[in-house]
Scaffold this motif. Structure first.
Motif, PDB file in Angstrom:
ATOM      1  N   ASN A 173     -14.166  32.641  30.952  1.00  0.00           N
ATOM      2  CA  ASN A 173     -14.909  31.393  31.114  1.00  0.00           C
ATOM      3  C   ASN A 173     -15.164  31.096  32.594  1.00  0.00           C
ATOM      4  O   ASN A 173     -14.350  31.412  33.459  1.00  0.00           O
ATOM      5  CB  ASN A 173     -14.146  30.222  30.490  1.00  0.00           C
ATOM      6  CG  ASN A 173     -14.132  30.296  28.972  1.00  0.00           C
ATOM      7  OD1 ASN A 173     -14.970  30.976  28.374  1.00  0.00           O
ATOM      8  ND2 ASN A 173     -13.184  29.609  28.348  1.00  0.00           N
ATOM      9  N   LEU A 174     -16.308  30.444  32.856  1.00  0.00           N
ATOM     10  CA  LEU A 174     -16.698  30.080  34.211  1.00  0.00           C
ATOM     11  C   LEU A 174     -16.598  28.580  34.417  1.00  0.00           C
ATOM     12  O   LEU A 174     -16.988  27.791  33.541  1.00  0.00           O
ATOM     13  CB  LEU A 174     -18.136  30.526  34.498  1.00  0.00           C
ATOM     14  CG  LEU A 174     -18.387  32.029  34.621  1.00  0.00           C
ATOM     15  CD1 LEU A 174     -19.878  32.317  34.648  1.00  0.00           C
ATOM     16  CD2 LEU A 174     -17.716  32.583  35.879  1.00  0.00           C
ATOM     17  N   GLU A 175     -16.086  28.184  35.571  1.00  0.00           N
ATOM     18  CA  GLU A 175     -16.040  26.786  35.980  1.00  0.00           C
ATOM     19  C   GLU A 175     -16.837  26.650  37.270  1.00  0.00           C
ATOM     20  O   GLU A 175     -16.438  27.162  38.314  1.00  0.00           O
ATOM     21  CB  GLU A 175     -14.591  26.349  36.201  1.00  0.00           C
ATOM     22  CG  GLU A 175     -14.444  24.944  36.730  1.00  0.00           C
ATOM     23  CD  GLU A 175     -13.024  24.618  37.175  1.00  0.00           C
ATOM     24  OE1 GLU A 175     -12.834  23.559  37.798  1.00  0.00           O
ATOM     25  OE2 GLU A 175     -12.117  25.443  36.936  1.00  0.00           O
ATOM     26  N   LYS A 176     -17.978  25.961  37.203  1.00  0.00           N
ATOM     27  CA  LYS A 176     -18.840  25.841  38.377  1.00  0.00           C
ATOM     28  C   LYS A 176     -18.269  24.824  39.352  1.00  0.00           C
ATOM     29  O   LYS A 176     -17.858  23.727  38.966  1.00  0.00           O
ATOM     30  CB  LYS A 176     -20.253  25.439  37.957  1.00  0.00           C
ATOM     31  CG  LYS A 176     -21.289  25.637  39.050  1.00  0.00           C
ATOM     32  CD  LYS A 176     -22.702  25.407  38.527  1.00  0.00           C
ATOM     33  CE  LYS A 176     -23.729  25.740  39.600  1.00  0.00           C
ATOM     34  NZ  LYS A 176     -25.124  25.506  39.115  1.00  0.00           N
ATOM     35  N   LEU A 177     -18.265  25.180  40.637  1.00  0.00           N
ATOM     36  CA  LEU A 177     -17.635  24.350  41.660  1.00  0.00           C
ATOM     37  C   LEU A 177     -18.625  23.718  42.625  1.00  0.00           C
ATOM     38  O   LEU A 177     -18.300  22.716  43.270  1.00  0.00           O
ATOM     39  CB  LEU A 177     -16.627  25.187  42.456  1.00  0.00           C
ATOM     40  CG  LEU A 177     -15.489  25.816  41.648  1.00  0.00           C
ATOM     41  CD1 LEU A 177     -14.727  26.814  42.501  1.00  0.00           C
ATOM     42  CD2 LEU A 177     -14.548  24.740  41.121  1.00  0.00           C
ATOM     43  N   THR A 178     -19.810  24.302  42.798  1.00  0.00           N
ATOM     44  CA  THR A 178     -20.801  23.750  43.731  1.00  0.00           C
ATOM     45  C   THR A 178     -22.137  23.600  43.025  1.00  0.00           C
ATOM     46  O   THR A 178     -22.479  24.378  42.134  1.00  0.00           O
ATOM     47  CB  THR A 178     -20.982  24.656  44.963  1.00  0.00           C
ATOM     48  OG1 THR A 178     -21.404  25.959  44.547  1.00  0.00           O
ATOM     49  CG2 THR A 178     -19.676  24.788  45.734  1.00  0.00           C
TER      50      THR A 178
END
Length: 647
Positions: A173-178
């Motif tokens: 899973n990906l967690e977008k930070l910007t």
């Protein structure tokens, strides 16, 4: 002693050793080896482990395209990038994880349709920090609404941005930070796992202007820590997560400014320059046998911050406590390439003018070589060292130079010689390995090379050639050539050639328009016309503005600036050229676009000069260093054949 030198095809016998990463317990080093295959026309790379306590190394993957190792939280797992399951002509990149303890096959964690970067594992969670570029629909018709619209090695980039993500290694899973409209460079998680510092470029028309931004992972807040006053290369957290060190130029000499070392205290916001003598905190050395590297050039380990220091013909590893103490850690007649640290132990790769890079360990004030990938090929070739000299230019400056004798050398005989000019101009020659020079030596030529005005590794004033192209740099080269002829009696001044690429190609073009002393020239990925360069090169509109002068957007077509650009263009002097000239160019070179070669070739042909144009399809500005092996071999064959014909 009889010297044999290197053959063109010996390129595939050389192993490129790179990207060492020391394990969290300090007992092992992961690193990468890369080998060209001429018959397969590709590079093969795999991961290795050097066990420091056992003093042995062994490969842990079989490739064919494994690189960018990162330790995954402990000393038993390694993350790495690969294209092992991607088809030959497809785009894309994969992230794999290797379990060293259980000795299982690598596991695919993540696959993406374009290339991406990995910046390291979270210190306490099983996730990794990466940056992913946006995916665009492939267009038959290019609808472009911004500059820059293409970039060397990447193709069309208009509309593309990238963002930081956490990738969960367990479920993908990906967690977008910007979310910003920015281009993200280097990034690093703080040792306490609470913050991320990253380099951001928000001004797309001036991508060299960058800032450090800070993400608070507890609140999600993003703070800009600098205000556009730097061009930042990379950064490193201190062990207490309270300071950020970074390498950056501050534009005091435009784009010719040195890379300097700075430390920012997050509690006060104060930025302190770590003062050193006037040389670059960088590695500017030319080499055509480098492997891939995924690390920055700063390593903060307990009380020491390690960094590269380019002084003249060498690159050393220095360190500072960040307060006032600065000292050399590893220094000698060589170039330090990549390095990684654990307490007072440093793993690093080192090369010299006679030896490609190998892995070394530095501890207890001792430096020891621990791999021997290239020993056999170097010993068999009986590689000779170039003769180093210094001469005083007519204005009093001291210039470093070298002459590499032909392997056929016999006392009392004369030999043809090639003046070889480096690119940049802000790069340098020195104690770094050049396969090409040893090939030319083996072919019977002496190779003469210098660090003229504009070269890196000296003072900023020495490096600053803004508005001076074709003036003092040209004088340095001609005066240095005269010195070499006078002091090395085996050089035949009636059989001289000249060659160079990029800026060296520009200077080759300039030279043949200003003197007829050379019997042959080879110009590569060159600039012949600054006026067309500024609008076609990926960096031209700001590089030419800085280096040649003026505000292009306002002045080029309305004032007399066009005359300045034309005066500095080798094409203006083409009527003076009599030198037989080989032009080498790549059709995907967006740094010095192929129009530069076409214009020069047409002009020389119409004038009746003996000229040949060789175009390498699918290659870019990096042909001589990273091009497909068959094309690299053909390029060298063309150069050697041209000089043999005319010299």
């Amino acid at each position: 002693m009889e010297f044999m030198g290197l053959k063109i095809e010996d390129l595939e016998k050389i192993t490129f050793v790179s990207d060492p990463k020391i394990s969290p317990d300090g007992k092992k080093v992961a690193f990468v080896t890369t080998k060209p295959s001429i018959s397969d026309n590709k590079y093969y790379s795999k991961l290795w482990i050097y066990d420091i306590e056992k003093d042995e190394y062994y490969h842990v993957t079989n490739g064919p395209s494994d690189f960018s190792p990162f330790w995954a939280g402990d000393s038993n797992k390694i993350l790495f990038l690969s294209r092992r399951s991607i088809k030959e002509n497809e785009e894309g990149l994969e992230l794999w994880v290797l379990d060293l303890k259980n000795k299982t096959e690598p596991r695919l964690v993540f696959k993406y349709e374009k290339g991406f970067q990995i910046f390291g594992h979270h210190p306490s969670k099983d996730k990794v920090l990466i940056s992913l570029p946006t995916l665009k629909k492939k267009e038959e018709i290019k609808i472009i609404d911004e500059v820059p619209f293409w970039f060397n090695g990447q193709g069309y980039i208009y509309g593309e941005r990238n963002a930081l993500y956490f990738l969960d290694l367990n479920n993908g899973n990906l967690e977008k930070l910007t979310e910003g409209n920015e281009e993200i460079g280097f990034a690093q998680i703080s040792p306490d796992g609470k913050k991320i510092a990253y380099i951001s470029a928000e001004d797309h028309m001036r991508p060299y202007k960058t800032d450090i931004k800070l993400i608070n992972l507890q609140t999600g807040e993003v703070t800009k820590l600098t205000q556009g006053q730097f061009s930042i290369e990379d950064l490193a957290w201190d062990p207490n997560s309270s300071k950020i060190a970074f390498r950056a130029s501050d534009f005091t000499h435009g784009l010719n400014s040195h890379i300097k070392l700075w430390i920012m205290d997050l509690s006060s916001g104060q930025i302190k320059k770590i003062t050193l003598s006037d040389w670059d905190i960088a590695n500017n050395m030319n080499s055509d046998v480098r492997g891939p590297s995924s690390q920055g050039k700063l390593q903060w380990s307990e009380k020491w911050l390690y960094f590269p220091f380019n002084r003249g013909r060498i690159v050393s590893l220095y360190r500072t406590d960040g307060i006032g103490r600065i000292e050399p850690a590893v220094e000698g007649e060589f170039t330090v390439e990549d390095f990684t640290s654990f307490k007072d132990r440093v793993a690093l790769t080192i090369m010299s003018s006679t030896r490609p890079a190998e892995l070394y360990i530095y501890e207890n004030k001792e430096l020891r070589k621990v791999t021997s990938f290239n020993d056999e090929v170097i010993e068999k070739a009986k590689i000779q060292a170039p003769e180093y000299f210094r001469f005083t230019a007519s204005d009093g400056n001291i210039i470093d130079g070298w002459v590499l004798k032909p392997t056929t050398f016999k006392e009392g005989e004369k030999y043809p010689a090639i003046l070889y000019i480096h690119g940049g101009p802000a790069t340098a020659y020195g104690e770094s390995f050049m396969h090409e020079f040893h090939v030319l030596s083996d072919a019977g030529f002496a190779v003469i090379y210098f660090n003229p005005r504009g070269s890196a590794g000296y003072t900023e004033d020495f490096k600053d050639m803004r508005g001076k192209y074709g003036t003092r740099d040209y004088q340095d080269l001609m005066e240095g050539l005269d010195y070499a002829i006078k002091n090395f009696s085996f050089i035949d001044e009636n059989r001289l050639g000249v060659a160079g690429g990029s800026y060296g190609g520009f200077m080759t073009n300039w030279i043949i328009g200003h003197t007829n002393r050379f019997k042959a020239a080879v110009t590569q990925r060159s600039i012949s016309n600054w006026i067309s360069f500024y609008g076609t090169s990926d960096i031209g509109y700001y590089f030419a503005e800085d280096q040649i002068g003026g505000d292009l957007g306002k002045d080029l077509w309305t004032g007399n600036l066009i005359e300045v650009y034309w005066d500095r263009s080798p094409l203006k002097y083409v009527n003076n050229v009599k030198t037989p000239t080989l032009i080498l160019h790549s059709d995907e070179d967006y740094r010095c676009w192929i129009d530069q070669a076409y214009q020069l070739f047409t002009a020389l042909k119409l004038k009746g000069v003996e000229t040949k144009l060789v175009i390498f399809p699918g290659e870019n500005h990096e042909l001589s260093r990273k091009g497909k092996p068959k094309n690299r071999v053909e390029r060298l064959n063309q150069i050697v054949s041209w000089f043999k014909k005319y010299l």
